[in-house]
Design a protein around this motif. Structure first.
Motif, short mmCIF file in Angstrom:
data_model
loop_
_atom_site.label_atom_id
_atom_site.label_comp_id
_atom_site.label_asym_id
_atom_site.label_seq_id
_atom_site.Cartn_x
_atom_site.Cartn_y
_atom_site.Cartn_z
N GLU A 34 0.82 -1.21 0.00
CA GLU A 34 0.00 0.00 0.00
C GLU A 34 0.86 1.27 0.00
N ALA A 35 2.06 1.19 0.56
CA ALA A 35 2.93 2.38 0.64
C ALA A 35 4.20 2.18 -0.18
N PHE A 36 4.11 1.43 -1.26
CA PHE A 36 5.28 1.07 -2.06
C PHE A 36 5.86 2.30 -2.77
N ASP A 37 7.17 2.44 -2.69
CA ASP A 37 7.88 3.55 -3.33
C ASP A 37 8.66 3.01 -4.53
N PRO A 38 8.27 3.33 -5.75
CA PRO A 38 8.97 2.79 -6.93
C PRO A 38 10.43 3.22 -7.02
N VAL A 39 10.73 4.41 -6.50
CA VAL A 39 12.11 4.91 -6.54
C VAL A 39 13.03 4.02 -5.70
N ARG A 40 12.50 3.53 -4.58
CA ARG A 40 13.31 2.66 -3.73
C ARG A 40 13.61 1.32 -4.40
N LEU A 41 12.68 0.85 -5.20
CA LEU A 41 12.95 -0.39 -5.93
C LEU A 41 14.11 -0.20 -6.90
N ALA A 42 14.08 0.89 -7.64
CA ALA A 42 15.16 1.16 -8.59
C ALA A 42 16.50 1.31 -7.85
N GLN A 43 16.46 1.98 -6.70
CA GLN A 43 17.69 2.16 -5.93
C GLN A 43 18.23 0.82 -5.44
N ALA A 44 17.36 -0.04 -4.92
CA ALA A 44 17.79 -1.34 -4.42
C ALA A 44 18.31 -2.21 -5.55
N ARG A 45 17.66 -2.16 -6.70
CA ARG A 45 18.13 -2.96 -7.84
C ARG A 45 19.51 -2.48 -8.29
N ASN A 46 19.70 -1.17 -8.34
CA ASN A 46 21.01 -0.64 -8.74
C ASN A 46 22.08 -0.99 -7.73
N LEU A 47 21.74 -0.93 -6.45
CA LEU A 47 22.71 -1.31 -5.42
C LEU A 47 23.12 -2.77 -5.55
N ALA A 48 22.19 -3.61 -5.96
CA ALA A 48 22.49 -5.03 -6.12
C ALA A 48 23.22 -5.31 -7.43
N GLY A 49 23.32 -4.30 -8.29
CA GLY A 49 24.02 -4.48 -9.56
C GLY A 49 23.27 -5.35 -10.54
N LEU A 50 21.94 -5.32 -10.47
CA LEU A 50 21.12 -6.15 -11.35
C LEU A 50 20.47 -5.31 -12.44
N THR A 51 20.38 -5.87 -13.64
CA THR A 51 19.58 -5.25 -14.69
C THR A 51 18.12 -5.57 -14.44
N TYR A 69 6.91 -1.33 -12.35
CA TYR A 69 7.08 -1.15 -10.91
C TYR A 69 7.94 0.09 -10.62
N GLU A 70 9.03 0.24 -11.38
CA GLU A 70 9.96 1.34 -11.11
C GLU A 70 9.43 2.69 -11.58
N MET A 71 8.57 2.68 -12.59
CA MET A 71 7.96 3.93 -13.06
C MET A 71 6.76 4.33 -12.21
N GLY A 72 6.25 3.40 -11.42
CA GLY A 72 5.11 3.70 -10.57
C GLY A 72 3.77 3.54 -11.26
N THR A 73 3.77 2.98 -12.47
CA THR A 73 2.50 2.76 -13.16
C THR A 73 1.80 1.49 -12.69
N ASN A 74 2.53 0.66 -11.98
CA ASN A 74 1.95 -0.56 -11.41
C ASN A 74 2.79 -0.92 -10.18
N ARG A 75 2.20 -1.61 -9.24
CA ARG A 75 2.94 -2.04 -8.04
C ARG A 75 3.07 -3.56 -8.03
N PRO A 76 4.19 -4.07 -7.53
CA PRO A 76 4.31 -5.53 -7.42
C PRO A 76 3.27 -6.08 -6.45
N ARG A 77 2.75 -7.25 -6.73
CA ARG A 77 1.77 -7.87 -5.83
C ARG A 77 2.38 -8.05 -4.45
#
Length: 400
Positions: A34-51, A69-77
């Motif tokens: 409900e409070a998902f932040d798409p920017v944090r997903l992109a940050q975590a993915r970049n920190l992990a070095g994953l495409t 998910y990262e653009m905020g147009t949809n949220r992961p289940r």
């Protein structure tokens, strides 16, 4: 809205969050959803070095879904969130919105080497720099850090200072004067940068950072310099890289990064800042003398290679003499007196600002677990960022 209405709304929201939490008061996936932040997903993915594709494969969704998910147009289940946190090695709370986050664009960071790095490595470096700022911000709520004393710096708190010239040599001389450094050798360089409010970080254990090289940014509320492992394995390279990045902060704060001329200007600044022409020229030999150059190296804290370059630059050596000297120096690489020396053996040459601020905050009740929860990081991540080793002794069992 009345105060009573606000209190009723807050109470209802709190009750809903409590119902959504699992056993022991842990966050539930539904609450994070409900409070998902798409920017944090992109940050975590970049920190992990994953495409995005790699993350999608591991999560069992399409790359397009990760992009959404990262653009905020949809949220992961909600049911995908625990797996997402495990893949990216972050707490589930990392994906919650609401925490301070200074977003940094890749064009705002000065990377010393662009051609030898891959896009995901630069993205990882950017995410790391954002986390450095978040840590500094969290600590600064408890501990007063040094004010930023960097002429021309436009972010955050600025200590009054002079406007520096745009020409690298003149800028280096003016900054030495502004900081009261005189014309002699600069000792404790990293500690001096930190004393002027600049955050310096050395991510020793990250292999991707070896390829990225040193980088810096003045686009955050505090200027940040990151000295990567290939720049921290030798004291002289370490110091020159720090001075090089300082040149970027001063000369190119508002300019788009990546210009080769900016790299040359930063090198020119670093040479004059560490070895001012008027002072160093009298100490350099008029012909190649490695014994004398080693003495000058120890006094001024710059490499013999840099001193040879400086000698050629100041007209003490011809191009041909310098070329032969470089060849001789290369043949001596790794020999006693010419092997890399760790900055750890030199006082004031490793970052200490954040770790000392953390220690001071701990004296006033902060714990590493509490700070990790506030940042939504794992404790090992926080220890690594602070440069704090695991305090528990290691149990060793010997079998006959």
């Amino acid at each position: 809205m009345s105060d009573d209405s606000q209190r009723s709304l807050f109470a209802a929201s709190s009750d809903r969050r409590r119902r959504q939490r699992g056993a022991g008061g842990q966050l539930s996936p539904l609450e994070v959803h409900e409070a998902f932040d798409p920017v944090r997903l992109a940050q975590a993915r970049n920190l992990a070095g994953l495409t995005k594709r790699r993350l999608a494969d591991e999560l069992g969704v399409s790359p397009a879904a990760v992009s959404q998910y990262e653009m905020g147009t949809n949220r992961p289940r909600a049911d995908l969130l625990p797996a997402l946190a495990e893949i990216l090695d972050v707490p589930l709370a990392f994906f919650l919105s609401g925490r301070p986050h200074a977003r940094l664009d890749s064009s705002a960071a000065h990377f010393r080497s662009l051609r030898s790095t891959r896009a995901y490595q630069r993205a990882k470096a950017i995410a790391l720099t954002e986390m450095v700022w978040e840590l500094a911000y969290a600590l600064e709520k408890r501990v007063q850090l040094p004010p930023v004393d960097l002429p021309g710096f436009t972010g955050g708190e600025v200590h009054p200072g002079l406007e520096l010239p745009a020409e690298p040599v003149a800028a280096a001389r003016a900054l030495r004067s502004s900081w009261g450094l005189g014309k002699g050798p600069i000792t404790h360089l990293i500690r001096r940068l930190e004393a002027q409010g600049i955050v310096v970080q050395t991510p020793h254990r990250d292999e991707d950072m070896w390829a990225v090289d040193a980088f810096s940014t003045s686009r955050l509320p505090r200027p940040v310099i990151v000295l990567t492992p290939n720049r921290t394995n030798d004291i002289y390279r370490h110091r020159f890289s720090a001075a090089h990045e300082l040149g970027h902060l001063l000369l190119h704060g508002e300019a788009a990064a990546g210009d080769i001329n900016q790299e040359r200007e930063a090198d020119t600044f670093a040479a004059e800042f560490l070895t001012p022409r008027d002072a160093i020229i009298a100490e350099l030999p008029e012909r190649v003398d490695f014994h004398r150059l080693a003495e000058v190296r120890s006094t001024w804290g710059v490499s013999i290679h840099s001193l040879l370059y400086r000698s050629r630059e100041l007209g003490l050596l011809s191009d041909s003499s310098a070329s032969r000297a470089y060849q001789r120096l290369h043949s001596l690489k790794g020999q006693p007196g010419f092997a890399p020396e760790s900055p750890a053996g030199y006082l004031g040459e490793l970052p200490a600002l954040l770790s000392k601020a953390f220690s001071l905050a701990c004296e006033n009740g902060m714990t590493i677990g509490g700070l990790a929860r506030e940042l939504a990081w794992t404790v090992p991540q926080l220890r690594q960022m602070l440069g704090v080793d695991e305090s528990r002794p290691t149990l060793e069992l010997l079998a006959n």
